[in-house]
Scaffold this motif. Sequence first.
Motif, PDB file in Angstrom:
ATOM      1  N   VAL A   1      33.022  25.382  49.401  1.00 25.52           N
ATOM      2  CA  VAL A   1      34.076  26.319  49.785  1.00 25.52           C
ATOM      3  C   VAL A   1      34.540  27.057  48.538  1.00 25.52           C
ATOM      4  O   VAL A   1      34.113  26.768  47.418  1.00 25.52           O
ATOM      5  N   SER A   2      35.431  28.033  48.749  1.00 24.31           N
ATOM      6  CA  SER A   2      35.875  28.893  47.656  1.00 24.31           C
ATOM      7  C   SER A   2      36.426  28.089  46.476  1.00 24.31           C
ATOM      8  O   SER A   2      36.091  28.350  45.320  1.00 24.31           O
ATOM      9  N   LYS A   3      37.274  27.100  46.751  1.00 23.05           N
ATOM     10  CA  LYS A   3      37.896  26.309  45.688  1.00 23.05           C
ATOM     11  C   LYS A   3      36.855  25.617  44.826  1.00 23.05           C
ATOM     12  O   LYS A   3      36.985  25.551  43.589  1.00 23.05           O
ATOM     13  N   GLN A   4      35.808  25.126  45.436  1.00 18.67           N
ATOM     14  CA  GLN A   4      34.747  24.425  44.692  1.00 18.67           C
ATOM     15  C   GLN A   4      33.962  25.383  43.807  1.00 18.67           C
ATOM     16  O   GLN A   4      33.572  25.033  42.693  1.00 18.67           O
ATOM     17  N   LYS A   5      33.748  26.598  44.271  1.00 18.31           N
ATOM     18  CA  LYS A   5      33.045  27.587  43.451  1.00 18.31           C
ATOM     19  C   LYS A   5      33.896  27.966  42.232  1.00 18.31           C
ATOM     20  O   LYS A   5      33.379  28.118  41.123  1.00 18.31           O
ATOM     21  N   HIS A   6      35.188  28.144  42.450  1.00 16.42           N
ATOM     22  CA  HIS A   6      36.097  28.407  41.326  1.00 16.42           C
ATOM     23  C   HIS A   6      36.007  27.286  40.296  1.00 16.42           C
ATOM     24  O   HIS A   6      35.977  27.540  39.088  1.00 16.42           O
ATOM     25  N   GLU A   7      35.962  26.065  40.782  1.00 23.55           N
ATOM     26  CA  GLU A   7      35.918  24.904  39.891  1.00 23.55           C
ATOM     27  C   GLU A   7      34.617  24.864  39.100  1.00 23.55           C
ATOM     28  O   GLU A   7      34.610  24.570  37.897  1.00 23.55           O
ATOM     29  N   VAL A   8      33.500  25.162  39.762  1.00 21.44           N
ATOM     30  CA  VAL A   8      32.202  25.200  39.063  1.00 21.44           C
ATOM     31  C   VAL A   8      32.232  26.238  37.942  1.00 21.44           C
ATOM     32  O   VAL A   8      31.813  25.973  36.818  1.00 21.44           O
ATOM     33  N   LEU A   9      32.743  27.422  38.248  1.00 22.11           N
ATOM     34  CA  LEU A   9      32.797  28.486  37.249  1.00 22.11           C
ATOM     35  C   LEU A   9      33.651  28.092  36.055  1.00 22.11           C
ATOM     36  O   LEU A   9      33.262  28.302  34.889  1.00 22.11           O
TER      37      LEU A   9
ATOM     38  N   SER B   1      35.012  24.905  35.145  1.00 24.46           N
ATOM     39  CA  SER B   1      34.742  23.639  34.455  1.00 24.46           C
ATOM     40  C   SER B   1      33.409  23.645  33.722  1.00 24.46           C
ATOM     41  O   SER B   1      33.278  23.060  32.643  1.00 24.46           O
ATOM     42  N   ARG B   2      32.416  24.332  34.265  1.00 31.28           N
ATOM     43  CA  ARG B   2      31.083  24.300  33.657  1.00 31.28           C
ATOM     44  C   ARG B   2      30.815  25.485  32.728  1.00 31.28           C
ATOM     45  O   ARG B   2      30.041  25.356  31.782  1.00 31.28           O
ATOM     46  N   PHE B   3      31.464  26.629  33.017  1.00 30.55           N
ATOM     47  CA  PHE B   3      31.125  27.827  32.243  1.00 30.55           C
ATOM     48  C   PHE B   3      32.332  28.521  31.624  1.00 30.55           C
ATOM     49  O   PHE B   3      32.187  29.557  30.972  1.00 30.55           O
ATOM     50  N   GLY B   4      33.516  27.959  31.820  1.00 26.55           N
ATOM     51  CA  GLY B   4      34.723  28.540  31.238  1.00 26.55           C
ATOM     52  C   GLY B   4      35.072  29.908  31.792  1.00 26.55           C
ATOM     53  O   GLY B   4      35.714  30.723  31.115  1.00 26.55           O
ATOM     54  N   ILE B   5      34.671  30.181  33.027  1.00 27.39           N
ATOM     55  CA  ILE B   5      34.922  31.482  33.650  1.00 27.39           C
ATOM     56  C   ILE B   5      36.069  31.360  34.636  1.00 27.39           C
ATOM     57  O   ILE B   5      36.011  30.578  35.587  1.00 27.39           O
ATOM     58  N   ASN B   6      37.127  32.116  34.385  1.00 28.30           N
ATOM     59  CA  ASN B   6      38.219  32.227  35.351  1.00 28.30           C
ATOM     60  C   ASN B   6      37.895  33.409  36.265  1.00 28.30           C
ATOM     61  O   ASN B   6      37.915  34.566  35.841  1.00 28.30           O
ATOM     62  N   TYR B   7      37.599  33.112  37.517  1.00 28.53           N
ATOM     63  CA  TYR B   7      37.145  34.161  38.420  1.00 28.53           C
ATOM     64  C   TYR B   7      38.163  35.293  38.541  1.00 28.53           C
ATOM     65  O   TYR B   7      37.784  36.460  38.702  1.00 28.53           O
ATOM     66  N   ASN B   8      39.436  34.969  38.456  1.00 30.12           N
ATOM     67  CA  ASN B   8      40.480  35.990  38.596  1.00 30.12           C
ATOM     68  C   ASN B   8      40.509  36.967  37.429  1.00 30.12           C
ATOM     69  O   ASN B   8      41.171  38.008  37.509  1.00 30.12           O
ATOM     70  N   ASP B   9      39.828  36.635  36.333  1.00 26.65           N
ATOM     71  CA  ASP B   9      39.766  37.537  35.188  1.00 26.65           C
ATOM     72  C   ASP B   9      38.607  38.526  35.289  1.00 26.65           C
ATOM     73  O   ASP B   9      38.490  39.444  34.468  1.00 26.65           O
ATOM     74  N   ILE B  10      37.737  38.339  36.273  1.00 27.41           N
ATOM     75  CA  ILE B  10      36.600  39.243  36.466  1.00 27.41           C
ATOM     76  C   ILE B  10      37.119  40.598  36.951  1.00 27.41           C
ATOM     77  O   ILE B  10      38.114  40.675  37.689  1.00 27.41           O
ATOM     78  N   ALA B  11      36.464  41.656  36.550  1.00 30.95           N
ATOM     79  CA  ALA B  11      36.913  43.017  36.881  1.00 30.95           C
ATOM     80  C   ALA B  11      37.166  43.180  38.378  1.00 30.95           C
ATOM     81  O   ALA B  11      36.396  42.691  39.216  1.00 30.95           O
ATOM     82  N   GLU B  12      38.247  43.882  38.696  1.00 31.35           N
ATOM     83  CA  GLU B  12      38.609  44.095  40.095  1.00 31.35           C
ATOM     84  C   GLU B  12      37.546  44.888  40.853  1.00 31.35           C
ATOM     85  O   GLU B  12      37.413  44.741  42.067  1.00 31.35           O
ATOM     86  N   ARG B  13      36.802  45.715  40.150  1.00 34.03           N
ATOM     87  CA  ARG B  13      35.701  46.454  40.795  1.00 34.03           C
ATOM     88  C   ARG B  13      34.785  45.485  41.528  1.00 34.03           C
ATOM     89  O   ARG B  13      34.332  45.754  42.649  1.00 34.03           O
ATOM     90  N   TYR B  14      34.481  44.360  40.891  1.00 34.97           N
ATOM     91  CA  TYR B  14      33.552  43.395  41.473  1.00 34.97           C
ATOM     92  C   TYR B  14      34.210  42.543  42.552  1.00 34.97           C
ATOM     93  O   TYR B  14      33.575  42.193  43.548  1.00 34.97           O
ATOM     94  N   ARG B  15      35.481  42.226  42.362  1.00 36.07           N
ATOM     95  CA  ARG B  15      36.170  41.336  43.305  1.00 36.07           C
ATOM     96  C   ARG B  15      36.702  42.061  44.531  1.00 36.07           C
ATOM     97  O   ARG B  15      36.787  41.478  45.607  1.00 36.07           O
ATOM     98  N   LYS B  16      37.063  43.343  44.361  1.00 36.70           N
ATOM     99  CA  LYS B  16      37.737  44.059  45.443  1.00 36.70           C
ATOM    100  C   LYS B  16      36.979  45.278  45.950  1.00 36.70           C
ATOM    101  O   LYS B  16      37.404  45.918  46.920  1.00 36.70           O
ATOM    102  N   GLY B  17      35.882  45.641  45.298  1.00 38.27           N
ATOM    103  CA  GLY B  17      35.125  46.795  45.745  1.00 38.27           C
ATOM    104  C   GLY B  17      35.738  48.103  45.283  1.00 38.27           C
ATOM    105  O   GLY B  17      36.697  48.131  44.505  1.00 38.27           O
ATOM    106  N   SER B  18      35.179  49.198  45.763  1.00 34.86           N
ATOM    107  CA  SER B  18      35.633  50.540  45.396  1.00 34.86           C
ATOM    108  C   SER B  18      36.330  51.196  46.579  1.00 34.86           C
ATOM    109  O   SER B  18      35.816  51.178  47.701  1.00 34.86           O
ATOM    110  N   VAL B  19      37.493  51.770  46.312  1.00 33.63           N
ATOM    111  CA  VAL B  19      38.280  52.434  47.345  1.00 33.63           C
ATOM    112  C   VAL B  19      38.436  53.900  46.947  1.00 33.63           C
ATOM    113  O   VAL B  19      39.052  54.214  45.927  1.00 33.63           O
ATOM    114  N   LEU B  20      37.878  54.794  47.731  1.00 32.94           N
ATOM    115  CA  LEU B  20      38.033  56.228  47.512  1.00 32.94           C
ATOM    116  C   LEU B  20      39.029  56.761  48.538  1.00 32.94           C
ATOM    117  O   LEU B  20      38.829  56.600  49.743  1.00 32.94           O
TER     118      LEU B  20
END
Length: 282
Positions: free
Chosen positions: A183-191, A193-212
């Motif tokens: 589930v989503s929580k487990q994917k966040h944890e993998v990112l 704990s294993r790779f030091g990636i905070n998903y919420n810090d990823i660019a909004e373009r990738y997380r939210k898409g493009s809105v014109l």
Amino acid sequence: MAGTKFAYVKIFELPDPLLPGTYILVRLDGHGFHRLSQDHDFVKPNDERALQLMDHGARDVMNEFKDIMLAFGESDEYSFLFRKSTALYNRRQAKILTTVVSLFTSSYVFNWPRYFHSLSLKYPPSFDGRIVLYPSAKEVRDYFAWRQADTHINNLYNTTFWALVQQGGQTTTEAHSTLRGTVSKQKHEVLFSRFGINYNDIAERYRKGSVLVREKLTAADASGITERMPVEDDDPEGGAGGTKEVQSEKKNKKPKIHAQVQLYHCDIIEQAFWDARPYLLE
């Protein structure tokens, strides 16, 4: 062909008008883009060049068709919302669909060198499309919420998947197996704990898409964005700017409204986006 004995063939052309008083939604998808992204070495999990090229194509479509009020893009997909009252091509389904898809496709091919530079296309990309009609603003909003939620789900999976492959040394088969059933929580944890990636810090373009959005801007808001309004010189002799009566008339004049297509990477699920732009669904 009119007036000839061959004109009878036109009776086989069936009318295809779209239901009036409904919102027209055109969605297009890249055809065979999994292969195209591999053959052209797209960066995983997100290729900024490819996403910018999609945005460029969508903007070209919106600049051509002024009745498109809103568009949303993710990956190799874009959705276009026409104003409810549009009479474009007398609301003929085939005409609207084929013109939007063909214009987007031609823009994608034409502008490819602008984003991929020396990397040439190995074969022509193509897009398929569909038209869906929605009866009310509720369904329209739920549609765009669905597409943005899909963007988040897909990007979270792909970000975790490619972290396991590129940084974790797993094969693609192993990565799929690792993520199966998570589930989503487990994917966040993998990112994290294993790779030091905070998903919420990823660019909004990738997380939210493009809105014109076809934004309504006053002349002051549009300064530097849209074409400036011509300024009349009330005192050609270089005086103080004309009579008091003229100055008063200028002061009370309503600001001219401009329409400008603006690109955002923002939340369109929450109420705030729609409250700020009630005209989108009028």
